[in-house]
Design an enzyme around this catalytic site. Sequence first.
Site, PDB file in Angstrom:
ATOM      1  CD  GLN A 179      -3.260   0.310   2.021  1.00 18.16           C
ATOM      2  OE1 GLN A 179      -3.245  -0.801   2.533  1.00 18.16           O
ATOM      3  NE2 GLN A 179      -4.174   1.196   2.316  1.00 18.16           N
ATOM      4  CB  SER A 213       2.237  -5.082   3.751  1.00 17.42           C
ATOM      5  OG  SER A 213       1.092  -5.059   4.576  1.00 17.42           O
ATOM      6  CG  LEU A 214      -1.060  -4.988  -0.613  1.00 25.61           C
ATOM      7  CD1 LEU A 214      -1.409  -5.573  -1.977  1.00 25.61           C
ATOM      8  CD2 LEU A 214      -1.690  -3.634  -0.458  1.00 25.61           C
ATOM      9  NE  ARG A 267      -3.246  -8.261   4.814  1.00 25.12           N
ATOM     10  CZ  ARG A 267      -2.417  -7.227   4.627  1.00 25.12           C
ATOM     11  NH1 ARG A 267      -2.777  -6.235   3.819  1.00 25.12           N
ATOM     12  NH2 ARG A 267      -1.240  -7.181   5.235  1.00 25.12           N
ATOM     13  CG  HIS A 288       1.996  -4.490   9.354  1.00 25.74           C
ATOM     14  ND1 HIS A 288       1.772  -5.815   9.025  1.00 25.74           N
ATOM     15  CD2 HIS A 288       1.845  -3.794   8.204  1.00 25.74           C
ATOM     16  CE1 HIS A 288       1.500  -5.907   7.736  1.00 25.74           C
ATOM     17  NE2 HIS A 288       1.535  -4.698   7.216  1.00 25.74           N
ATOM     18  CD  GLN A 321       1.220  -9.800   5.591  1.00 25.85           C
ATOM     19  OE1 GLN A 321       0.025  -9.521   5.633  1.00 25.85           O
ATOM     20  NE2 GLN A 321       1.887  -9.951   4.472  1.00 25.85           N
TER      21      GLN A 321
END
Length: 317
Positions: free
Chosen positions: A10, A94-95, A119, A203, A252
């Site tokens: 992102q 991440s994503l 998510r 996170h 995660q």
Amino acid sequence: MKLAFVFPGQGSQAVGMGQELADNFASAKAVFDEVDAALGQDLSGLMANGPIEDLTLTENAQPALMAASLAVMRVLENDFDVNVTAASFVAGHSLGEYSALAAAGSLSIADAAKLLKLRGQAMQKAVPVGEGTMAALLGADEDLAAQAVAAGQTAGVCGIANDNAPGQIVISGATAAIEAAIAKAGELGLKKAMKLPVSAPFHCPMMQPAADAMSEALAAATINAPAVPVVANVTARPTNDVETIRRQLVEQVTGRVRWRESVMWMVEEGGITTLAEAGAGKVLSTMLKRTTKDAKGQPLNSAADLEAFAAALKEEA
């Protein structure tokens, strides 16, 4: 070259991303159509035309970035005869880990889109707006970041969210705690410590409700063994074990993105010399320059990028 494909997270989103590929390659347009159908949403229209404020919403940005990345991979495979197995590893920020898994055949594109939509929604709902935030600590090493975090923890939840590159660490937590950490960073003489324009503290342990939602969704998801090992955010080590992948995707959500460590493992232990960044922008390639001189980044955004990359691979073969 010894290759890894890497996938952005992102922040890399931009109006128009992937549009050139969709206009010129049926295989790219098919990816966007598949994502639109899976979500029951004209996400490709939002990607093409904006507005950027809607595209940046977490629940839109996450599947959109995956779609842009998978369009690149599908064009490479269908139109330039470059398969994901040309790489020794895949990894995503991440994503981007979902993009990496879809690229490696571990998740279908439709399932990756649905999981990322959920998510994004779950991460947004996990913490009321204003109660949590994130900040970048520029010029910080792990020790200085740890000192700032310790000061922040006196006021609430605070931890390292992203270890992106040397001198680029992001912290996450309760707003008051992040403000205390920023104040401590100033006392420590850090080059810059600033809040990020994010809508939630990603996170960190405050994301536990989102982790619970993803645990339930991932338990029901079909996950296959990836065609090449995936270097996981939470461990900075590769795996191709399905149940490990399932568990690490849940971890995660609240865990640290160990991107610097992931890159260094791929380069130092995996022998990677080129990290091809498939999707939108070149954030990962820029961070790579700060991390090591032993590997180069190769952004793959446009048709020209893909053509040159495929030609270079064939020359080496």
